[in-house]
Each structure stands twice: as structure tokens, then as C-alpha cells.
Design a protein around this motif. Sequence first.
Motif, PDB file in Angstrom:
ATOM      1  N   SER A  17       0.830  -1.198   0.000  1.00 25.85           N
ATOM      2  CA  SER A  17       0.000   0.000   0.000  1.00 25.85           C
ATOM      3  C   SER A  17       0.873   1.260   0.000  1.00 25.85           C
ATOM      4  O   SER A  17       0.613   2.219  -0.743  1.00 25.85           O
ATOM      5  CB  SER A  17      -0.914  -0.010   1.226  1.00 25.85           C
ATOM      6  OG  SER A  17      -1.619   1.185   1.330  1.00 25.85           O
ATOM      7  N   TRP A  18       1.928   1.252   0.825  1.00 26.23           N
ATOM      8  CA  TRP A  18       2.844   2.390   0.909  1.00 26.23           C
ATOM      9  C   TRP A  18       3.511   2.640  -0.440  1.00 26.23           C
ATOM     10  O   TRP A  18       3.583   3.772  -0.903  1.00 26.23           O
ATOM     11  CB  TRP A  18       3.894   2.116   1.992  1.00 26.23           C
ATOM     12  CG  TRP A  18       4.821   3.263   2.242  1.00 26.23           C
ATOM     13  CD1 TRP A  18       4.631   4.293   3.107  1.00 26.23           C
ATOM     14  CD2 TRP A  18       6.081   3.494   1.610  1.00 26.23           C
ATOM     15  NE1 TRP A  18       5.708   5.147   3.055  1.00 26.23           N
ATOM     16  CE2 TRP A  18       6.618   4.681   2.146  1.00 26.23           C
ATOM     17  CE3 TRP A  18       6.821   2.817   0.651  1.00 26.23           C
ATOM     18  CZ2 TRP A  18       7.840   5.195   1.748  1.00 26.23           C
ATOM     19  CZ3 TRP A  18       8.038   3.332   0.253  1.00 26.23           C
ATOM     20  CH2 TRP A  18       8.537   4.506   0.805  1.00 26.23           C
ATOM     21  N   LEU A  19       3.988   1.575  -1.078  1.00 30.56           N
ATOM     22  CA  LEU A  19       4.654   1.713  -2.368  1.00 30.56           C
ATOM     23  C   LEU A  19       3.677   2.222  -3.435  1.00 30.56           C
ATOM     24  O   LEU A  19       4.025   3.100  -4.220  1.00 30.56           O
ATOM     25  CB  LEU A  19       5.262   0.377  -2.805  1.00 30.56           C
ATOM     26  CG  LEU A  19       6.092   0.409  -4.082  1.00 30.56           C
ATOM     27  CD1 LEU A  19       7.235   1.420  -3.975  1.00 30.56           C
ATOM     28  CD2 LEU A  19       6.630  -0.978  -4.393  1.00 30.56           C
ATOM     29  N   CYS A  20       2.471   1.715  -3.438  1.00 33.70           N
ATOM     30  CA  CYS A  20       1.469   2.177  -4.412  1.00 33.70           C
ATOM     31  C   CYS A  20       1.152   3.657  -4.216  1.00 33.70           C
ATOM     32  O   CYS A  20       0.919   4.380  -5.186  1.00 33.70           O
ATOM     33  CB  CYS A  20       0.191   1.347  -4.296  1.00 33.70           C
ATOM     34  SG  CYS A  20       0.357  -0.341  -4.906  1.00 33.70           S
ATOM     35  N   GLN A  21       1.168   4.115  -2.972  1.00 37.37           N
ATOM     36  CA  GLN A  21       0.870   5.516  -2.680  1.00 37.37           C
ATOM     37  C   GLN A  21       1.987   6.446  -3.143  1.00 37.37           C
ATOM     38  O   GLN A  21       1.729   7.488  -3.740  1.00 37.37           O
ATOM     39  CB  GLN A  21       0.659   5.710  -1.178  1.00 37.37           C
ATOM     40  CG  GLN A  21       0.435   7.157  -0.779  1.00 37.37           C
ATOM     41  CD  GLN A  21       0.366   7.337   0.726  1.00 37.37           C
ATOM     42  OE1 GLN A  21       0.407   6.381   1.492  1.00 37.37           O
ATOM     43  NE2 GLN A  21       0.268   8.575   1.152  1.00 37.37           N
TER      44      GLN A  21
END
Length: 78
Positions: A17-21
Motif C-alpha cells: 500500500s505504501w509503495l502504491c501511494q
Amino acid sequence: MTRGKVHRRVLNDEQRSWLCQWFPTIENKRLAKAMGISLYKLHCFARELHLTKSEEGWRAIKRRQTKAMAKTNKRNGC
């Protein structure tokens, strides 16, 4: 000839999720450093997740790079 075990790094849900953000707008070098992985592995994860840089992200990255270059040039007397 035997080879050592291959350790495959897997992202958990929070990391994914962090990387996608952040991937669309932050430099890859910064992301890799924050995650403690190589640029190569970051690119592998980005491909797996079908991530790309946004147009807004590219503009922001270029602005930050331009400011950093200007600061370096000024420090070096150019």
C-alpha cells in the motif's frame, strides 16, 4: 554443484500500500532507500504491481532535481 537457498523478498499489505501511494510521485532512489532495498528490486516490485510515474510526479521529480542541481552548482561556484 549445489547452490545456496534463494530468498525471495515479498511485500506485506502495508508495504504494498505504501509503495502504491508513493511510487507515482517520488524518486526511485529515495523509495528504495526508505524500503531498504536495491533499485533493481524496487523496479521488480513496481512491475509486479503495474506501477508507473504520473505526469504530475514526473514534474515534481524534475523540479526537485533542478533545485538540487542549482544548489550543487552554487556550492561549487558555477
